[in-house]
Design an enzyme around this catalytic site. Structure first.
Site, PDB file in Angstrom:
ATOM      1  N   TYR A  53       0.847  -1.208   0.000  1.00  0.00           N
ATOM      2  CA  TYR A  53       0.000   0.000   0.000  1.00  0.00           C
ATOM      3  C   TYR A  53       0.883   1.259   0.000  1.00  0.00           C
ATOM      4  O   TYR A  53       0.667   2.170  -0.805  1.00  0.00           O
ATOM      5  CB  TYR A  53      -0.919  -0.032   1.224  1.00  0.00           C
ATOM      6  CG  TYR A  53      -1.989   1.043   1.254  1.00  0.00           C
ATOM      7  CD1 TYR A  53      -3.047   1.039   0.351  1.00  0.00           C
ATOM      8  CD2 TYR A  53      -1.946   2.063   2.210  1.00  0.00           C
ATOM      9  CE1 TYR A  53      -4.035   2.021   0.398  1.00  0.00           C
ATOM     10  CE2 TYR A  53      -2.935   3.045   2.263  1.00  0.00           C
ATOM     11  CZ  TYR A  53      -3.984   3.021   1.356  1.00  0.00           C
ATOM     12  OH  TYR A  53      -4.957   3.994   1.403  1.00  0.00           O
TER      13      TYR A  53
HETATM   14  N1  LIG Z   1     -10.455   5.139   4.296  1.00  0.00           N
HETATM   15  C1  LIG Z   1      -9.270   5.696   4.575  1.00  0.00           C
HETATM   16  O1  LIG Z   1      -8.831   5.786   5.728  1.00  0.00           O
HETATM   17  C2  LIG Z   1      -8.453   6.279   3.434  1.00  0.00           C
HETATM   18  C3  LIG Z   1      -7.472   7.224   3.767  1.00  0.00           C
HETATM   19  C4  LIG Z   1      -6.691   7.744   2.737  1.00  0.00           C
HETATM   20  C5  LIG Z   1      -6.909   7.367   1.431  1.00  0.00           C
HETATM   21  N2  LIG Z   1      -7.874   6.446   1.150  1.00  0.00           N
HETATM   22  C6  LIG Z   1      -8.039   6.065  -0.258  1.00  0.00           C
HETATM   23  O2  LIG Z   1      -9.346   6.392  -0.646  1.00  0.00           O
HETATM   24  C7  LIG Z   1      -9.737   5.572  -1.755  1.00  0.00           C
HETATM   25  C8  LIG Z   1     -11.132   5.010  -1.483  1.00  0.00           C
HETATM   26  O3  LIG Z   1     -11.055   4.180  -0.343  1.00  0.00           O
HETATM   27  P1  LIG Z   1     -12.240   3.959   0.698  1.00  0.00           P
HETATM   28  O4  LIG Z   1     -11.648   4.153   2.034  1.00  0.00           O
HETATM   29  O5  LIG Z   1     -13.454   4.723   0.305  1.00  0.00           O
HETATM   30  O6  LIG Z   1     -12.429   2.366   0.505  1.00  0.00           O
HETATM   31  P2  LIG Z   1     -13.681   1.452   0.146  1.00  0.00           P
HETATM   32  O7  LIG Z   1     -14.868   1.858   0.943  1.00  0.00           O
HETATM   33  O8  LIG Z   1     -13.181   0.056   0.280  1.00  0.00           O
HETATM   34  O9  LIG Z   1     -13.978   1.799  -1.391  1.00  0.00           O
HETATM   35  C9  LIG Z   1     -13.102   1.396  -2.412  1.00  0.00           C
HETATM   36  C10 LIG Z   1     -13.773   1.585  -3.748  1.00  0.00           C
HETATM   37  O10 LIG Z   1     -12.849   1.217  -4.782  1.00  0.00           O
HETATM   38  C11 LIG Z   1     -13.453   0.236  -5.637  1.00  0.00           C
HETATM   39  N3  LIG Z   1     -12.408  -0.642  -6.186  1.00  0.00           N
HETATM   40  C12 LIG Z   1     -11.523  -1.424  -5.527  1.00  0.00           C
HETATM   41  N4  LIG Z   1     -10.749  -2.090  -6.395  1.00  0.00           N
HETATM   42  C13 LIG Z   1     -11.161  -1.734  -7.652  1.00  0.00           C
HETATM   43  C14 LIG Z   1     -10.757  -2.093  -8.959  1.00  0.00           C
HETATM   44  N5  LIG Z   1      -9.775  -2.992  -9.199  1.00  0.00           N
HETATM   45  N6  LIG Z   1     -11.396  -1.514  -9.996  1.00  0.00           N
HETATM   46  C15 LIG Z   1     -12.390  -0.632  -9.795  1.00  0.00           C
HETATM   47  N7  LIG Z   1     -12.826  -0.255  -8.580  1.00  0.00           N
HETATM   48  C16 LIG Z   1     -12.207  -0.798  -7.513  1.00  0.00           C
HETATM   49  C17 LIG Z   1     -14.442  -0.502  -4.716  1.00  0.00           C
HETATM   50  O11 LIG Z   1     -15.484  -1.152  -5.427  1.00  0.00           O
HETATM   51  P3  LIG Z   1     -15.383  -2.721  -5.844  1.00  0.00           P
HETATM   52  O12 LIG Z   1     -14.782  -3.444  -4.672  1.00  0.00           O
HETATM   53  O13 LIG Z   1     -16.776  -3.137  -6.150  1.00  0.00           O
HETATM   54  O14 LIG Z   1     -14.518  -2.749  -7.047  1.00  0.00           O
HETATM   55  C18 LIG Z   1     -14.993   0.677  -3.917  1.00  0.00           C
HETATM   56  O15 LIG Z   1     -15.973   1.364  -4.665  1.00  0.00           O
HETATM   57  C19 LIG Z   1      -8.635   4.503  -1.874  1.00  0.00           C
HETATM   58  O16 LIG Z   1      -7.767   4.842  -2.924  1.00  0.00           O
HETATM   59  C20 LIG Z   1      -7.909   4.583  -0.539  1.00  0.00           C
HETATM   60  O17 LIG Z   1      -6.567   4.163  -0.643  1.00  0.00           O
HETATM   61  C21 LIG Z   1      -8.653   5.902   2.127  1.00  0.00           C
END
Ligand SMILES: NC(=O)c1ccc[n+]([C@@H]2O[C@H](COP(=O)([O-])OP(=O)(O)OC[C@H]3O[C@@H](n4cnc5c(N)ncnc54)[C@H](OP(=O)(O)O)[C@@H]3O)[C@@H](O)[C@H]2O)c1
Length: 248
Positions: A164
């Site tokens: 990651y």
């Molecule tokens: N939550 C945190 O603390 C945090 C902090 C900093 C940054 N982020 C970043 O924010 C972004 C969103 O994360 P989140 O926290 O909202 O996580 P999440 O709730 O798990 O959402 C992830 C999204 O990405 C999609 N996804 C995953 N793999 C994919 C693929 N191969 N192709 C297309 N879509 C895909 C998932 O849908 P499907 O599984 O159906 O594909 C889902 O819609 C990520 O890049 C994460 O690294 C998160």
């Protein structure tokens, strides 16, 4: 009188919009009048997200959102090509790209991290961002904006999260390079680095994490919206958004 819609007529592509931060961003942009293209791999989850978006805007007829849902795997070049073929049928251009799709992985030190997990994370969080950006560039015009959702893991490291951290560090380098390439075209490129945000991603590596100390996805969406609404001659190049409680 209806409030002015600041993104009226703009077309926004948001990857990974079926839940979490991506869905919150989709809601925030739709409330401002943007037309949406939302993606994710799970078709049912994507359909549920589309219903949730319409529900969120129910009763605001002026805001009846135009939404194109595309089942897309950002790791797969053919899937990304199909996404842009669908977009081109419905929209002549894109104004906003939110590269948000991402995964993490179960805690594992480098010595024990399976190569398959390494590849999945790098291909989703880094190569996926490259593929979607490459597909979007011919559709973006002067005044357009790309927001790459990175993480604190783009500038900080967390033991047990090497794939990651490597993907997000790489994605920051990609984002900064892209910004320089796009300056002459008048396209803004924003690196978004949120701290811990209360979404399902935590179930992948720390299910018991203290959710009450985290940002809400809606807060991250608000930060993106604020950046999108800056006057066109200005940009905020990097956004570090932290929970007031600090890092976990
Ligand atoms: N939550 C945190 O603390 C945090 C902090 C900093 C940054 N982020 C970043 O924010 C972004 C969103 O994360 P989140 O926290 O909202 O996580 P999440 O709730 O798990 O959402 C992830 C999204 O990405 C999609 N996804 C995953 N793999 C994919 C693929 N191969 N192709 C297309 N879509 C895909 C998932 O849908 P499907 O599984 O159906 O594909 C889902 O819609 C990520 O890049 C994460 O690294 C998160």
């Amino acid at each position: 009188m209806a409030a002015p819609r600041n993104l009226a007529g703009k077309v926004a592509l948001i990857t990974g919009a079926s839940r979490g931060i991506g869905l919150a961003v989709a809601k925030a942009l739709a409330r401002e009048g943007a037309k949406l293209v939302i993606t994710g791999r799970d078709q049912k989850a994507l359909q549920a997200a589309e219903r949730a978006l319409k529900q969120a805007l129910r009763g605001k007829r002026a805001l009846a959102p135009r939404i194109l849902s595309c089942t897309t795997d950002v790791r797969e070049p053919k899937s990304v090509q199909a996404l842009f073929a669908d977009i081109k049928k419905d929209f002549p251009r894109l104004d906003i790209l939110i590269n948000n799709a991402g995964i993490s992985h179960a805690m594992a030190e480098v010595e024990r991290l399976p190569i398959q997990i390494w590849r999945e994370v790098i291909e989703t969080d880094l190569t996926g961002m490259f593929l979607v950006t490459q597909g979007a560039l011919p559709l973006l015009r002067r005044g357009g904006t790309i927001v790459n959702n990175l993480s604190m893991a783009a500038t900080h490291v967390f033991a047990g999260q090497s794939a990651y951290c490597a993907a997000k560090h790489g994605a920051l380098g990609f984002t900064r390079t892209l910004r320089e390439e796009l300056r002459p075209r008048g396209i803004r490129v924003i690196a978004l680095m949120p701290g811990a945000t209360d979404t399902a991603i935590w179930n992948q590596f720390w299910p018991e994490a203290p959710r009450q100390r985290m940002l809400r996805p809606e807060t991250v969406a608000q930060a993106i919206l604020d950046a999108l609404l800056l006057p066109p001659e200005s940009t905020v190049e990097e956004i570090t958004l932290m929970p007031t409680a600090g890092a976990l």
